[in-house]
Design an enzyme around this catalytic site. Structure first.
Site, PDB file in Angstrom:
ATOM      1  N   LYS A   1       0.776  -0.757   0.881  1.00 43.58           N
ATOM      2  CA  LYS A   1      -0.569  -0.213  -0.092  1.00 43.58           C
ATOM      3  C   LYS A   1       0.923   0.943   0.214  1.00 43.58           C
ATOM      4  O   LYS A   1       2.061   1.506   0.789  1.00 43.58           O
ATOM      5  CB  LYS A   1      -0.888   0.364   1.150  1.00 43.58           C
ATOM      6  CG  LYS A   1      -1.886  -0.474   0.754  1.00 43.58           C
ATOM      7  CD  LYS A   1      -2.753  -0.726   2.313  1.00 43.58           C
ATOM      8  CE  LYS A   1      -3.923  -1.950   2.743  1.00 43.58           C
ATOM      9  NZ  LYS A   1      -5.017  -1.098   1.544  1.00 43.58           N
TER      10      LYS A   1
ATOM     11  N   ARG B   1     -10.563 -11.510   0.685  1.00 44.80           N
ATOM     12  CA  ARG B   1     -11.307 -12.151   0.963  1.00 44.80           C
ATOM     13  C   ARG B   1     -10.599 -13.475   0.917  1.00 44.80           C
ATOM     14  O   ARG B   1     -11.586 -14.338   0.565  1.00 44.80           O
ATOM     15  CB  ARG B   1     -11.732 -12.093  -0.514  1.00 44.80           C
ATOM     16  CG  ARG B   1     -10.895 -11.677  -1.804  1.00 44.80           C
ATOM     17  CD  ARG B   1     -11.133 -10.754  -2.678  1.00 44.80           C
ATOM     18  NE  ARG B   1     -11.203  -9.419  -2.522  1.00 44.80           N
ATOM     19  CZ  ARG B   1     -11.724  -8.781  -3.440  1.00 44.80           C
ATOM     20  NH1 ARG B   1     -11.754  -8.587  -4.859  1.00 44.80           N
ATOM     21  NH2 ARG B   1     -11.440  -7.377  -2.351  1.00 44.80           N
TER      22      ARG B   1
HETATM   23  N1  BES Z   1      -7.965  -3.500   4.403  1.00 47.93           N
HETATM   24  C1  BES Z   1      -8.502  -3.334   2.953  1.00 47.93           C
HETATM   25  C2  BES Z   1      -9.758  -2.838   2.480  1.00 47.93           C
HETATM   26  C3  BES Z   1      -9.978  -1.404   3.683  1.00 47.93           C
HETATM   27  C4  BES Z   1      -9.599  -0.395   3.190  1.00 47.93           C
HETATM   28  C5  BES Z   1     -10.145  -1.357   4.732  1.00 47.93           C
HETATM   29  C6  BES Z   1     -10.331   1.291   3.543  1.00 47.93           C
HETATM   30  C7  BES Z   1     -10.484  -0.106   5.465  1.00 47.93           C
HETATM   31  C8  BES Z   1      -9.875   0.782   5.155  1.00 47.93           C
HETATM   32  C9  BES Z   1      -8.202  -4.651   2.126  1.00 47.93           C
HETATM   33  O1  BES Z   1      -7.542  -5.106   2.543  1.00 47.93           O
HETATM   34  C10 BES Z   1      -7.340  -3.514   0.356  1.00 47.93           C
HETATM   35  O2  BES Z   1      -6.752  -2.866   0.750  1.00 47.93           O
HETATM   36  N2  BES Z   1      -8.490  -3.904  -0.479  1.00 47.93           N
HETATM   37  C11 BES Z   1      -8.032  -2.782  -1.664  1.00 47.93           C
HETATM   38  C12 BES Z   1      -8.843  -4.280  -2.294  1.00 47.93           C
HETATM   39  C13 BES Z   1      -8.417  -4.671  -4.153  1.00 47.93           C
HETATM   40  C14 BES Z   1      -6.672  -4.101  -4.166  1.00 47.93           C
HETATM   41  C15 BES Z   1      -9.004  -5.063  -5.088  1.00 47.93           C
HETATM   42  C16 BES Z   1      -8.419  -1.775  -1.740  1.00 47.93           C
HETATM   43  O3  BES Z   1      -9.772  -2.063  -1.899  1.00 47.93           O
HETATM   44  O4  BES Z   1      -8.413  -1.214  -2.240  1.00 47.93           O
HETATM   45 ZN    ZN Z   2      -5.590  -4.806   2.134  1.00 48.40          ZN
END
Ligand code: BES
Ligand code: ZN
Ligand code: ZN
Length: 495
Positions: free
Chosen positions: A276, A350
């Site tokens: 990230k 997921r």
């Molecule tokens: N934990 C994150 C989602 C999240 C985002 C939680 C903001 C709380 C606040 C999740 O694991 C994630 O990173 N999802 C990605 C998915 C994408 C790579 C398809 C996202 O939402 O960017």
């Molecule tokens: Zn994630």
């Protein structure tokens, strides 16, 4: 802060702050404001007029009494429009009172009972307790509290009957707030003090204090035997091992019905090799908020004593990049034997839920509710305060949404659009863990649906409301919110 109920006359009670509520369209004092105004010889009404006090929801007017009545100060809290007032108004108003008391260093609060709309006495007292106690929350593990807390909040009821109902509500409200605080503390704890194993300890501690709760913990070797490729895969880049935790609550009278509550439990989500950006990572200790909500509910389940069997299930892992981490392109096999191509290691929730939901289905529950900080896309769709609800069963969706309304947690239904399934079909596996750039909350929901078979199931994407990046309202301050706990308790109560 202790909460209690007493009956009697507001204007005669000794306290640091006396709280009364006013509706916005009411021009002349009525109810408790009138009673207190009369006790101070009409001075309160004059001051409110002079000040142009409009009684907008959560607005306040504070004045000293200079000994005219035993209370040191009077706080008038705006309740907004009468026709719009509901239980949430009572929560907010009680919270506003606590925030004001903190601000001016008051130790004791006495308030009228805010009965709004067609709410019953007990529900109103419950809502007030929730608002007051949650407003008073501070995470003090690493920093001394900045404000002194009030120590006593007394609700004054008209008569003995009202007081007895209010007391019952207070017990429920105090329980709901304690469960929510339990979840907030877990989520606020930084990831260096919150490893997958820490969540195992939390589950065991809950079970230890309660004969109606058992806990089973599956370690890495067991997970290998069970074929939990999602949990094993996501955790393989971390120095901390994965666990699958299964709490079981059995009611005194055996029940045919059982409920499974499943939570996402990523103790830190760095994104893995699909790292990230720094600014998205700062709050990722919150990625176990789903499991924390489940633990919060279990922390009071013995007292709530629902009449159904309840399973609390989460797969605890940390998502880190390292030489041993999963790579984009890797294929994992979930517990139900479906294969998943990992195209983005940041879509890890997921992958872990694939196993935990498969495991939940094996318990043959009447229905499953999962809570997960699953997608940023859900936050784009619904903003920071609203949970996205996806469900394969209309009745369950309605049940969850109704519970959320009563609990005062904002939730909104999103579709499980079958036509979007094609975007998570993989060239090399049964599924791929990301879709295209659109509708990310929905494609994540569709991915999860592959692991629940036909079990009635509702998925709550709590990515927005789980962790507040700024103050949200009078009782939801910056930081972990414990969102979901109150809806779960309401759901258990009404199942
Ligand atoms: N934990 C994150 C989602 C999240 C985002 C939680 C903001 C709380 C606040 C999740 O694991 C994630 O990173 N999802 C990605 C998915 C994408 C790579 C398809 C996202 O939402 O960017
Ligand atoms: Zn994630
Ligand atoms: Zn995540």
């Amino acid at each position: 802060m202790e909460m209690k109920v007493q009956k009697g006359n507001l204007a005669q009670v000794k306290t640091d702050i006396l709280v009364v509520g006013a509706f916005s369209e009411v021009k002349v004092p009525e109810g408790a404001v009138l009673a207190v105004d009369q006790a101070v010889g009409g001075r309160l009404a004059n001051l409110l007029k002079e000040d142009g006090f409009k009684a907008k929801l959560a607005s306040t007017f504070l004045t000293h009494t200079h000994g005219e009545i035993p209370a040191k100060r009077i706080l008038v809290v705006g309740l907004g429009e009468k026709k719009e007032a509901d239980l949430e108004t009572a929560r907010q108003a009680a919270a506003v009172a606590v925030n004001k008391a903190k601000e001016c260093g008051a130790k004791t609060i006495v308030s009228e009972l805010f009965v709004c709309g067609d709410a019953k006495t007990a529900e109103s007292a419950q809502a007030m307790a929730e608002g007051a106690l949650l407003a008073n929350y501070a995470f003090v593990k690493y920093k001394k509290p900045t404000h002194k807390s009030p120590t006593l909040f007394t609700i004054v009821a008209h008569d003995g009957r009202d007081a007895r109902s209010a007391e019952k509500g207070l017990v429920m409200g105090e329980m709901a707030a304690r469960a929510t605080v339990f979840a907030r503390d877990l989520v606020n704890t930084p990831a260096h003090d919150m490893h997958p194993e820490t969540l195992v300890h939390a589950a065991k501690a809950i079970a230890k204090g309660n004969a109606s709760i058992r806990v089973r913990v599956f370690e890495r070797e067991s997970l290998k035997r069970m074929g939990a490729g999602g949990l094993l895969g996501v955790s393989q880049g971390s120095d901390y091992p994965p666990y699958l935790v299964h709490l079981i609550y059995k009611p005194k009278k055996p029940s045919k019905k059982s409920i499974a509550l499943v939570g996402k439990a990523v103790t830190f989500d760095s994104g893995g090799l699909s790292l990230k950006p720094a600014e998205y990572m700062t709050t990722m200790k919150c990625d176990m908020a789903g499991a924390s909500a489940v633990l919060g509910a279990f922390s009071v389940i013995g007292e709530l004593a629902p009449s159904v069997e309840v399973h609390g299930i989460f797969g605890a892992v940390e998502n880190m990049p390292s030489g041993s981490a999963i790579r984009p392109g890797d294929v994992l096999t979930a517990m139900n034997k479906k294969t998943m191509e990992v195209l983005n290691t940041d879509a890890e929730g997921r992958l872990t839920l694939a196993d935990t939901l498969s495991y939940a289905v094996r318990q043959k529950p009447s229905f499953i509710v999962d809570l997960a900080t699953l997608t940023g896309a859900c936050v784009v769709a619904l903003g920071e305060e609203i949970t996205g609800v996806m469900a394969n069963d209309e009745k369950l969706a309605a049940h969850v949404l109704a519970a959320a309304v009563l609990a005062g947690e904002k939730m909104w239904r999103l579709p499980l659009e079958k036509n979007y399934k094609k975007v998570i079909k993989s060239q090399v596996a049964d599924l791929q863990n990301v879709g295209n750039k659109w509708g990310g909350a929905l494609t994540a929901g569709l991915f999860l649906e592959e692991f629940v078979n036909k079990t009635p199931w509702a998925h709550l994407d709590i990515a927005g409301p789980a962790f507040a990046e700024r103050d949200i309202d009078a009782y939801t301050h910056k930081g972990a919110t414990g969102h979901g706990v109150r809806t779960l308790l309401q759901l258990l109560k009404s199942s």
